[in-house]
Design a protein around this motif. Sequence first.
Motif, PDB file in Angstrom:
ATOM      1  N   SER A  72      18.062 -60.472  25.405  1.00 12.79           N
ATOM      2  CA  SER A  72      19.285 -60.050  24.783  1.00 12.79           C
ATOM      3  C   SER A  72      19.200 -60.327  23.336  1.00 12.79           C
ATOM      4  N   GLY A  73      18.109 -61.403  22.810  1.00 15.40           N
ATOM      5  CA  GLY A  73      18.367 -61.634  21.514  1.00 15.40           C
ATOM      6  C   GLY A  73      18.659 -63.052  21.191  1.00 15.40           C
ATOM      7  N   LYS A  74      18.636 -63.920  22.030  1.00 16.84           N
ATOM      8  CA  LYS A  74      18.927 -65.369  21.902  1.00 16.84           C
ATOM      9  C   LYS A  74      18.469 -66.144  20.984  1.00 16.84           C
ATOM     10  N   GLU A  75      16.865 -65.845  21.061  1.00 15.79           N
ATOM     11  CA  GLU A  75      16.134 -66.639  19.876  1.00 15.79           C
ATOM     12  C   GLU A  75      16.414 -66.027  18.367  1.00 15.79           C
ATOM     13  N   ARG A  76      16.836 -64.752  18.268  1.00 15.11           N
ATOM     14  CA  ARG A  76      17.160 -64.112  17.191  1.00 15.11           C
ATOM     15  C   ARG A  76      18.507 -64.771  16.462  1.00 15.11           C
ATOM     16  N   ILE A  77      19.522 -64.997  17.335  1.00 18.20           N
ATOM     17  CA  ILE A  77      20.569 -65.559  16.817  1.00 18.20           C
ATOM     18  C   ILE A  77      20.183 -67.017  16.361  1.00 18.20           C
ATOM     19  N   ALA A  78      19.382 -67.615  17.179  1.00 14.46           N
ATOM     20  CA  ALA A  78      19.007 -69.055  16.884  1.00 14.46           C
ATOM     21  C   ALA A  78      18.447 -69.148  15.440  1.00 14.46           C
ATOM     22  N   ALA A  79      17.575 -68.148  15.105  1.00 15.19           N
ATOM     23  CA  ALA A  79      17.073 -68.219  14.148  1.00 15.19           C
ATOM     24  C   ALA A  79      17.903 -67.940  12.948  1.00 15.19           C
ATOM     25  N   ILE A  80      18.852 -67.018  12.896  1.00 18.77           N
ATOM     26  CA  ILE A  80      19.961 -66.856  12.038  1.00 18.77           C
ATOM     27  C   ILE A  80      20.846 -68.102  11.700  1.00 18.77           C
ATOM     28  N   VAL A  81      21.149 -68.845  12.867  1.00 18.87           N
ATOM     29  CA  VAL A  81      21.874 -70.057  12.742  1.00 18.87           C
ATOM     30  C   VAL A  81      21.075 -71.022  11.940  1.00 18.87           C
ATOM     31  N   HIS A  82      19.731 -71.245  12.268  1.00 21.42           N
ATOM     32  CA  HIS A  82      19.000 -72.129  11.463  1.00 21.42           C
ATOM     33  C   HIS A  82      18.914 -71.698   9.930  1.00 21.42           C
ATOM     34  N   ALA A  83      18.601 -70.276   9.534  1.00 19.03           N
ATOM     35  CA  ALA A  83      18.601 -69.800   8.370  1.00 19.03           C
ATOM     36  C   ALA A  83      19.704 -69.953   7.393  1.00 19.03           C
ATOM     37  N   ASN A  84      20.851 -70.137   7.955  1.00 20.59           N
ATOM     38  CA  ASN A  84      21.976 -70.321   7.376  1.00 20.59           C
ATOM     39  C   ASN A  84      22.803 -71.866   7.292  1.00 20.59           C
ATOM     40  N   VAL A 107      28.389 -78.016  22.914  1.00 20.41           N
ATOM     41  CA  VAL A 107      29.603 -78.226  21.672  1.00 20.41           C
ATOM     42  C   VAL A 107      30.101 -76.957  21.132  1.00 20.41           C
ATOM     43  N   ILE A 108      29.391 -76.072  20.998  1.00 21.55           N
ATOM     44  CA  ILE A 108      29.469 -74.852  20.282  1.00 21.55           C
ATOM     45  C   ILE A 108      28.857 -73.726  21.361  1.00 21.55           C
ATOM     46  N   GLU A 109      29.353 -72.784  21.764  1.00 23.70           N
ATOM     47  CA  GLU A 109      28.867 -71.734  22.591  1.00 23.70           C
ATOM     48  C   GLU A 109      28.943 -70.464  22.103  1.00 23.70           C
ATOM     49  N   LEU A 110      27.617 -69.646  21.940  1.00 27.59           N
ATOM     50  CA  LEU A 110      27.562 -68.216  21.536  1.00 27.59           C
ATOM     51  C   LEU A 110      27.063 -67.409  22.767  1.00 27.59           C
ATOM     52  N   ARG A 111      28.092 -66.673  22.862  1.00 28.87           N
ATOM     53  CA  ARG A 111      27.614 -65.678  24.186  1.00 28.87           C
ATOM     54  C   ARG A 111      27.079 -64.218  23.547  1.00 28.87           C
ATOM     55  N   LEU A 112      25.932 -63.817  24.121  1.00 28.10           N
ATOM     56  CA  LEU A 112      25.316 -62.756  23.984  1.00 28.10           C
ATOM     57  C   LEU A 112      25.502 -61.861  24.977  1.00 28.10           C
ATOM     58  N   ALA A 113      26.340 -60.513  24.850  1.00 28.98           N
ATOM     59  CA  ALA A 113      26.594 -59.550  25.834  1.00 28.98           C
ATOM     60  C   ALA A 113      25.271 -58.702  26.224  1.00 28.98           C
ATOM     61  N   PRO A 114      24.894 -58.427  27.344  1.00 27.48           N
ATOM     62  CA  PRO A 114      23.680 -57.748  27.620  1.00 27.48           C
ATOM     63  C   PRO A 114      23.905 -56.316  26.946  1.00 27.48           C
ATOM     64  N   LEU A 115      22.842 -55.590  26.544  1.00 27.35           N
ATOM     65  CA  LEU A 115      22.642 -54.361  25.899  1.00 27.35           C
ATOM     66  C   LEU A 115      23.561 -53.238  26.524  1.00 27.35           C
ATOM     67  N   ALA A 116      23.598 -53.251  27.857  1.00 24.14           N
ATOM     68  CA  ALA A 116      24.576 -52.248  28.498  1.00 24.14           C
ATOM     69  C   ALA A 116      25.957 -52.364  28.153  1.00 24.14           C
ATOM     70  N   GLN A 117      26.428 -53.415  27.551  1.00 26.77           N
ATOM     71  CA  GLN A 117      27.840 -53.691  27.290  1.00 26.77           C
ATOM     72  C   GLN A 117      28.068 -53.308  25.774  1.00 26.77           C
ATOM     73  N   ARG A 118      26.935 -53.069  25.228  1.00 28.01           N
ATOM     74  CA  ARG A 118      27.022 -52.852  23.629  1.00 28.01           C
ATOM     75  C   ARG A 118      26.144 -51.612  23.114  1.00 28.01           C
ATOM     76  N   ARG A 119      26.693 -50.541  23.749  1.00 27.01           N
ATOM     77  CA  ARG A 119      26.027 -49.425  23.649  1.00 27.01           C
ATOM     78  C   ARG A 119      25.815 -48.703  22.304  1.00 27.01           C
ATOM     79  N   GLU A 120      26.823 -49.313  21.511  1.00 23.19           N
ATOM     80  CA  GLU A 120      26.635 -48.766  19.872  1.00 23.19           C
ATOM     81  C   GLU A 120      25.689 -49.314  19.428  1.00 23.19           C
ATOM     82  N   ASP A 121      24.857 -50.340  20.004  1.00 28.92           N
ATOM     83  CA  ASP A 121      23.544 -50.950  19.162  1.00 28.92           C
ATOM     84  C   ASP A 121      22.340 -50.071  19.694  1.00 28.92           C
ATOM     85  N   ILE A 122      22.309 -49.516  20.866  1.00 24.00           N
ATOM     86  CA  ILE A 122      21.161 -48.801  21.253  1.00 24.00           C
ATOM     87  C   ILE A 122      20.596 -48.025  20.600  1.00 24.00           C
TER      88      ILE A 122
END
Length: 461
Positions: free
Chosen positions: A186-198, A317-332
């Motif tokens: 679902s892109g968890k590592e991509r979100i982690a990279a964005i957290v690090h970059a900022n 301490v902080i949770e980021l939830r990534l929805a499955p792609l089927a629940q964010r079809r605008e992104d497909i």
Amino acid sequence: MRTILIIDDNPGVGEALSLLLSLHDIRALYAPSPEKGLELLARNEVDLLIQDMNFSADTTSGEEGRALFQRVRAAHPDLPVILLTAWTQLEQAVALVKAGAADYLAKPWDDHKLLATVENLLELSESTRELQLSRQARSQRLEQLRQRYRLDDLVCRSDAMLATLETACQVARAPLPVLITGPNGSGKERIAAIVHANSAVAGGPFIALNCGALPGDLLEAELFGAESGAYTGANKAREGRFEAADGGTLFLDEIGNLPLAGQIKLLRVLETGRFERLGSNRTRETRVRVLSATNADLQAMVAAGSFREDLFYRLNVIELRLAPLAQRREDILPLAEHFLAAAQTAEERRPQLSEASRAALLAHAWPGNVRELKNAMARAALLCREGLIQPADLGLLSTQVPAAGPGANANHRNLDEPSRAAVQAALNASGGVVSRAAQALGLSRQALYRRMERYGIADPL
């Protein structure tokens, strides 16, 4: 109040239509000529246009109507247009429907059919307008994030993904552990990279480790390092990921796979910044921002005794939830286009998605999420013919392309027409909402109903 503009050189037609519409609480504006109609259109908020196809007694070709439609389409590309035709202008009207007109009705019209068409198009127009406003709002939010944070080429269109991204940017500079949850791919590592970059340690290293890829002993050695002889095959000392990530970020994917012994050591590092390599009594120190991710239910693992409760609360301490792609079809579709742009093909040109393949992408369940979509687009880019991707090129096992139904002749169907497979896939993707399926296919609601009837597809409602 909803407003419809009527352009027809016959005042009787304008009067009859205006009266009919007013009886159903629809405001009608009337223009006897294309020029007057364009003037009214420029000065008023109009929801729908009903225009004649012929404005000259000298000809019945419909050329005047075509010219008017083209001028309206150029100035108001999203305005729904209904064409009023005589039988001699039918071919021209059909051509204009393919060019973007919403529908056509023959003179003399049937009041019930005309009103049904108008209501459907007004409903679709309102839905489209709301969707556009929502997209504009999301686009503005994303642009604001891009101006303040490093997002690189991240593709985001859905509310669910945008909300997660906003939270990720908001917490990036806080020196606290972040737990990223969501299904595989679902892109968890991509979100982690964005957290690090900022983050405040963006200038330091970003080190990632998949905790599910190694057995327990090797996993601890990867995390904390090992001295020579610490385990079988350890012929020389080696630093671990905590040492390599010093001054930066360590991303631990599939954290639920960390064995209990490793969990105790990880908890100590998080609390004190201290650890020992395997086989060593020397205590080392590290300054690392820890981000972790999992597709498992860690709370259930805590209840089962396979994951330490104190470590869970330390990581979460902080949770980021990534929805499955089927629940964010605008992104497909935006993601598909993004992956296609990066795909390398033998012809060295970017393949295009056919209408049917777009519908198939929207209809697919995506159990493998973004990773599955990326692989599907890489496959399709290689297998497609003449630069046009068809559903079969995607290799989507759970999306079966149905055979042509009644009235669908595969050998003689116009290539611009959506296939039965595309219509059925769009209906499935929209949950049976005909207006949404029509919008995905680029058709009016009435046009989609005609194709459903032609292909023998039952109304889902």
